[in-house]
Design a protein around this motif. Structure first.
Motif, short mmCIF file in Angstrom:
data_model
loop_
_atom_site.label_atom_id
_atom_site.label_comp_id
_atom_site.label_asym_id
_atom_site.label_seq_id
_atom_site.Cartn_x
_atom_site.Cartn_y
_atom_site.Cartn_z
N VAL A 169 114.70 125.73 74.19
CA VAL A 169 114.65 127.16 73.92
C VAL A 169 115.89 127.55 73.13
O VAL A 169 117.03 127.40 73.61
N VAL B 240 108.17 123.19 71.33
CA VAL B 240 107.18 122.84 72.35
C VAL B 240 106.51 121.53 71.97
O VAL B 240 106.62 121.07 70.82
N TRP C 150 113.76 131.44 69.97
CA TRP C 150 112.78 130.56 69.36
C TRP C 150 112.60 129.37 70.28
O TRP C 150 113.34 129.18 71.24
N SER C 151 111.58 128.56 70.02
CA SER C 151 111.30 127.48 70.96
C SER C 151 110.83 126.23 70.24
O SER C 151 110.36 126.28 69.09
N VAL D 185 107.77 131.06 76.81
CA VAL D 185 108.84 130.27 77.41
C VAL D 185 108.97 130.56 78.91
O VAL D 185 109.16 129.65 79.73
N PRO E 111 107.61 124.31 76.73
CA PRO E 111 108.90 124.33 76.02
C PRO E 111 109.76 123.12 76.39
O PRO E 111 109.93 122.82 77.57
N GLU F 175 109.17 134.60 73.88
CA GLU F 175 109.82 134.75 75.18
C GLU F 175 108.80 134.72 76.32
O GLU F 175 109.05 134.13 77.38
#
Length: 297
Positions: free
Chosen positions: A88, A102, A99-100, A68, A85, A65
């Motif tokens: 997301v 990237v 979670w992300s 992001v 990111p 978090e």
């Protein structure tokens, strides 16, 4: 040496496939494979140029978090690439945390090249910290173990416990006693990466820094935490170039460099005693302790 903490959620290919299908269907059909695993996150490569990051423990769930929220803003002022990111993910019944996905920064981790080979990017990294170590936002993430004072009993106890297993324990503790009681940081809190070791520095393999990754420990506070990379990353030649670059503009005073050495010793002991599942980080720890032992008290 201890193993990584047990995962609160088991993250496997089936879970990743389900989450992508539910929340990012345009990515679901791309090839994917396990990319890396740490104490905090499981990483999967998606296609040729993306990395999905999944916290594996509730204790570390806020780290993604932080990335992001803050990396898109910090990246504007940095002169090296940082992961951005592109998607997301939200908590769901299948998975409880953010979670992300990237972008993948191409290159190799600096922990995979020799310290001498890192000298080529010493000035580059110093310049990156010039750009990063600016006054932080009032609502910057809080981190109780980065950017803070090491002159606390909790840190002292851990350092003494970890150092006890080394033949050079007396020499290590003499340096710790001297450096951890340097004058305290009394400036404006700056942005601090918090985990600036070779494993999180990406290079082209030929002496150029191409990116800085893993910003989950991002916080505001004493820049000495990041400046410890002078001992974590470089040998004497690279460290001289790195420190001279920062000293040229008077950015770092003597007390800050002293605190940075204390951070290097503290982090070096962590890597040298708690990285049984990561030979690269263990090597970083061994290198760091050798570097700090070469410093006069």
């Amino acid at each position: 040496m201890p193993t990584a903490p047990a995962a609160d959620v088991v993250i496997d290919d089936a879970l990743v496939a389900d989450l992508l299908a539910e929340q990012a269907p345009d990515l679901a059909d791309l090839p994917r494979s396990a990319f890396d695993s740490g104490w905090d996150n499981e990483l999967y490569q998606i296609g040729d140029g993306l990395i999905a990051r999944f916290p594996r423990r509730e204790a570390s769930s806020s780290l993604v978090e932080n990335e992001v929220r803050w990396l898109p803003r910090l990246a504007v002022g940095l002169d090296v690439d940082v992961p951005q990111p592109v998607f997301v993910g939200r908590p769901s019944e299948r998975y409880p945390w953010v979670w992300s996905v990237v972008n993948l920064i191409p290159g190799v981790g600096a922990s995979r090249v020799t310290p001498a080979e890192r000298t080529g990017f010493a000035e580059q990294l110093a310049d990156a910290l010039w750009c990063l170590h600016l006054p932080a936002s009032p609502d910057a993430p809080l981190n109780p173990v980065r950017g803070v004072s090491l002159a606390q009993e909790r840190f002292d106890a851990r350092v003494r416990e970890r150092a006890a297993g080394f033949a050079e324990a007396d020499a290590l503790l003499a340096r710790w006693d001297a450096w951890s009681h340097a004058p305290e940081f009394d400036g404006v809190d700056v942005w601090v990466h918090g985990d600036l070791h070779p494993h999180n520095l990406i290079t082209d393999g030929h002496g150029t820094l191409t990116g800085i990754i893993d910003w989950g420990d991002l916080t505001a506070g004493d820049p000495a935490t990041d400046l410890a990379t002078a001992w974590l990353t470089f040998d004497a030649d690279g460290r001289r170039i790195f420190t001279e670059r920062l000293d040229d503009g008077g950015l770092v005073d003597a007390a800050t460099w002293q605190r940075a050495k204390a951070w290097a010793l503290h982090l070096g002991l962590i890597f040298a005693t708690m990285s049984d599942d990561s030979p690269e980080l263990f090597a970083v720890g061994q290198h760091t302790l050798a570097q700090v032992l070469a410093e006069p008290v």
